[in-house]
Enzyme design. Structure first.
Site, PDB file in Angstrom:
ATOM      1  N   ASP A   1       0.142   5.148  -1.509  1.00  0.00           N
ATOM      2  CA  ASP A   1       1.739   5.594  -1.472  1.00  0.00           C
ATOM      3  C   ASP A   1       1.584   6.585  -0.414  1.00  0.00           C
ATOM      4  OD1 ASP A   1       4.093   6.331  -3.501  1.00  0.00           O
ATOM      5  OD2 ASP A   1       3.662   7.944  -2.186  1.00  0.00           O
TER       6      ASP A   1
ATOM      7  N   ARG B   1      13.238  12.108   1.096  1.00  0.00           N
ATOM      8  CA  ARG B   1      13.705  11.009   2.151  1.00  0.00           C
ATOM      9  C   ARG B   1      15.483  10.817   1.636  1.00  0.00           C
ATOM     10  NH1 ARG B   1       8.941   6.510   1.623  1.00  0.00           N
ATOM     11  NH2 ARG B   1       7.928   7.539   3.622  1.00  0.00           N
TER      12      ARG B   1
ATOM     13  N   SER C   1       9.459  -2.425   7.543  1.00  0.00           N
ATOM     14  CA  SER C   1       8.241  -1.991   6.488  1.00  0.00           C
ATOM     15  C   SER C   1       6.957  -2.722   6.676  1.00  0.00           C
ATOM     16  CB  SER C   1       8.985  -2.064   4.983  1.00  0.00           C
ATOM     17  OG  SER C   1       8.127  -3.076   4.561  1.00  0.00           O
TER      18      SER C   1
ATOM     19  N   ARG D   1       5.302  -3.781   4.068  1.00  0.00           N
ATOM     20  CA  ARG D   1       4.826  -4.629   3.145  1.00  0.00           C
ATOM     21  C   ARG D   1       3.877  -5.789   3.263  1.00  0.00           C
ATOM     22  NH1 ARG D   1      10.940  -6.559   2.335  1.00  0.00           N
ATOM     23  NH2 ARG D   1      11.004  -4.227   2.748  1.00  0.00           N
TER      24      ARG D   1
HETATM   25 FE1  F3S Z   1       7.834   8.893  -6.266  1.00  0.00          FE
HETATM   26 FE2  F3S Z   1       9.826   9.342  -4.545  1.00  0.00          FE
HETATM   27 FE3  F3S Z   1       7.427  10.769  -4.284  1.00  0.00          FE
HETATM   28  S1  F3S Z   1       9.344   7.621  -5.231  1.00  0.00           S
HETATM   29  S2  F3S Z   1       5.769   9.298  -5.095  1.00  0.00           S
HETATM   30  S3  F3S Z   1       8.985  10.896  -6.193  1.00  0.00           S
HETATM   31  S4  F3S Z   1       8.568  10.001  -2.733  1.00  0.00           S
END
Ligand code: F3S
Length: 647
Positions: free
Chosen positions: A121, A381, A540, A542
């Site tokens: 992530d 974002r 992206s 992916r």
């Molecule tokens: Fe979840 Fe948004 Fe963070 S999707 S991991 S809260 S950037």
């Protein structure tokens, strides 16, 4: 020689004979911890399983479920069940849906100073707030790290962010990172690690630091980190983890590749305007702009202190009748602390909607704004459409600003807000939620991994043949994105753990007959080549945009030029990335052209001549290293690593 903190931690984790070289040179790192979230985790664990190990080799690996927590239909719950059982089988800690957001939970429960962490992530750098090197990575890299393989990166430049002074008035940690984004832009951190130093550092608590390192990802940085100092010790003590504290600070007189100075006392509340996190202006300049929704949470701003400040601001007041307020706590620990201090009541009484402790609106799982609505969010974002409403206007701010606009129904000048709420930033002894994690048994060998119909193990890809006899199954134009190769969308991404099913959508929006054509090709394991133009595979990162074509039998991509990350994914899944030596040959080749590619004659960085039947010889070159070529010849990185480990 005096070392900065980044170099100290990296040096303590160098393996495979690598050393801290000049920026850009490759280094190999031992990875202590890994994390995954559910959207990327299923594939990472399928890849780990394909390596054939009995148990993860890391000090700690955690599987969080925070993205697709809604259980409408069987796919998400089946994924959760797979993640729970695969974790128990291989020695991974499992965090069930609703426990919290991966980065907030990791900071509270598992992050440790001086360690390395990679996570599938992009906001994994959040844990840098506790003095560790924490980086976002692809699922395959996480799978390999769990198998004990090193993680290779280009040696980053180390940027010193020297903080002086102290935050004043309504300015918060969010405004420090928004200030940097406004200054450096979303490309300003590429190839860099941001290390925070100076007297201003000790004025910031770990949750505040984590807000900054989290959103360092928006700078494009490899990661960001703070020292592990008294603040880190205080945080770990309040989390009941005093034993995890080890001091990790830069040496006196350490040097850096670049330096930026910020006087915290000069900062004011800021907002990133639609649709980029670097379009930053002072909040006062937005005064009068009507706001229809405010959303507080996400891995950037969902700590106890963040939500407590909001609760104190809302106490005894009512939201504007034209503004909705959504609050998603970062973890159940945060929820318990708010409940313990009777801070849920002011939130509920003011009219806020309390959501589950998960990513929620940040990933478009509910909470979409109204059409053309202005939504003020504490997230990281604000890309167009990410909120789920294509024409919504999303602004990124601190929780204090988001709470104020929810009360006023519009932006206003902070100069007229009076005094911000004051309270100790850390909760004292926080209530533990460790019992909510599922810790794996010592020996999981008899645990059954349960796979619903949507979870399909990875197939074993064959080695690259010495001679490829096949056709060009698709000729594309320039600037093909990974979205062209595999479109996004809920219906398709729900198939992320089922490569045969998701492969049915490969190039579906470019050429609806492509999948049919390549499936019916009778050329054996190599059933086709893609001919691309310039910048093939941009967008992206992916992995499925390489995995899907590979499943269908694509064994080479021939282009004028290739995007960097997609090229890496092609190599990882055993597809040859070849470049036309003479770009004009693109016009000579056609969809359907039969090719003979002497794959066994390809040398790293060399050229070979393809026989294009009826067209004539076509010269292609490559920029592969010897290792990359060996990976492709082995049928991909998983095969390559498996073979290496058997010897
Ligand atoms: Fe979840 Fe948004 Fe963070 S999707 S991991 S809260 S950037």
């Amino acid at each position: 020689m005096a070392q900065n903190l980044t170099h100290k931690i990296l040096a303590a984790h160098l393996v495979d004979g690598s050393s801290l070289g000049t920026p850009g040179s490759e280094i190999a790192l031992r990875i202590d911890q890994t994390l995954t979230q559910d959207a990327t985790g299923t594939m990472a664990y399928l890849q780990f399983e394909a390596l054939g190990l009995d148990r993860v080799q890391t000090e700690l690996s955690v599987s969080y479920v925070d993205h697709n927590t809604l259980q409408m239909g069987f796919r998400n719950p089946d994924d959760h069940q797979f993640l729970r059982t695969v974790a128990k089988r291989y020695g991974i800690v499992y965090s069930p849906p609703g426990t919290g957001i991966c980065h907030q939970l990791h900071l509270e429960n598992f992050a440790k100073p001086g360690k390395t962490l990679i996570g599938s992530d992009s906001h994994t750098p959040t844990a840098g707030g506790l003095g560790m090197i924490a980086m976002g990575a692809g699922g395959l890299s996480v799978a390999l790290a769990m198998a004990g393989e090193s993680y290779r990166i280009a040696m980053p430049k180390v940027v010193q962010v020297q903080l002086t002074g102290r935050l004043q008035g309504w300015a918060t940690a969010k405004d420090i990172i928004l200030h940097l984004l406004g200054m450096l832009t979303v490309k300003g951190g590429v190839g860099r690690i941001f290390e925070y130093t100076g007297p201003g550092v000790e004025t910031l608590t770990v949750p505040e630091r984590a807000t900054i390192t989290n959103m360092g990802a928006e700078l494009g940085a490899t990661t960001s980190l703070f020292p592990a100092d008294r603040q880190a010790e205080a945080f770990l003590m309040s989390m009941g983890r005093a034993e995890d504290y080890v001091e990790w600070v830069a040496d006196e007189g350490a040097t850096y590749d670049e330096t930026i100075e910020i006087d915290l006392s000069t900062l004011e509340p800021l907002a990133a305007q639609p649709h980029m996190p670097d379009r930053v202006v002072p909040v006062r300049e937005l005064a009068g702009l009507k706001v229809s929704q405010s959303a507080i949470g996400s891995c950037t701003n969902s700590s106890y202190a963040d939500l407590k400040s909001v609760a104190l601001m809302l106490a005894g007041k009512q939201l504007s009748e034209t503004t909705d307020l959504l609050v998603s706590p970062g973890s159940k620990q945060v929820m318990k602390m708010l409940a313990r201090e009777n801070l849920m009541e002011p939130l509920l009484d003011a009219g806020a909607r309390i959501l589950e402790a998960s990513c929620g609106p940040c990933i478009g799982m509910g909470g979409s704004p109204i059409s053309k609505g202005v939504s003020v969010r504490t997230f990281n974002r604000n890309f167009e459409g990410r909120s789920g409403t294509q024409d919504a206007q999303v602004y990124l701010t601190s929780p204090l600003v988001a709470a104020q606009v929810a009360l006023d129904g519009q932006f206003s000048d902070p100069a007229g807000w009076g005094a911000p709420p004051q309270f100790p930033e850390l909760p004292g002894a926080a209530p533990s939620i460790r019992h909510l994690f599922v810790f794996p048994p010592e020996d999981g060998s008899d645990v059954e991994v349960i796979r619903g119909p949507n979870i399909v193990p990875l197939e074993n890809f064959q080695n690259l043949p010495g001679t490829i006899e096949t056709r060009i199954q698709l000729k594309t134009g320039d600037d093909i994105t990974t979205d062209h190769i595999l479109p996004a969308g809920a219906q398709i991404t729900a198939l992320r753990s089922n490569i045969p099913a998701i492969s049915e959508y490969i190039f579906s929006r470019v050429d609806a007959d492509f999948v049919n054509r390549i499936k019916n090709a009778d050329d054996g394991p190599c059933r086709g080549v893609i001919l691309g133009g310039d910048n093939y595979g941009q967008g992206s990162s992916r992995e499925h945009a390489a995995l899907g074509p590979r499943h269908l039998g694509v064994c080479a991509v021939i282009t004028k030029s290739l995007a960097r990350i997609h090229r890496a994914n092609l190599v990882n899944f055993g597809i040859l990335p070849l470049i036309l030596k003479n770009p004009a040959d693109y016009d000579r080749l056609e969809q359907g052209s039969q090719l003979t590619i002497p794959a066994a004659s390809i040398q790293p960085g060399g050229s070979v001549t393809i026989d294009a039947h009826g067209v004539g010889p076509v010269e292609v070159i490559n920029d592969l290293t010897a290792t990359e070529l060996a990976i492709i010849q082995a049928g991909g990185l998983l095969n390559y690593v498996r073979a290496k480990r058997e010897h």
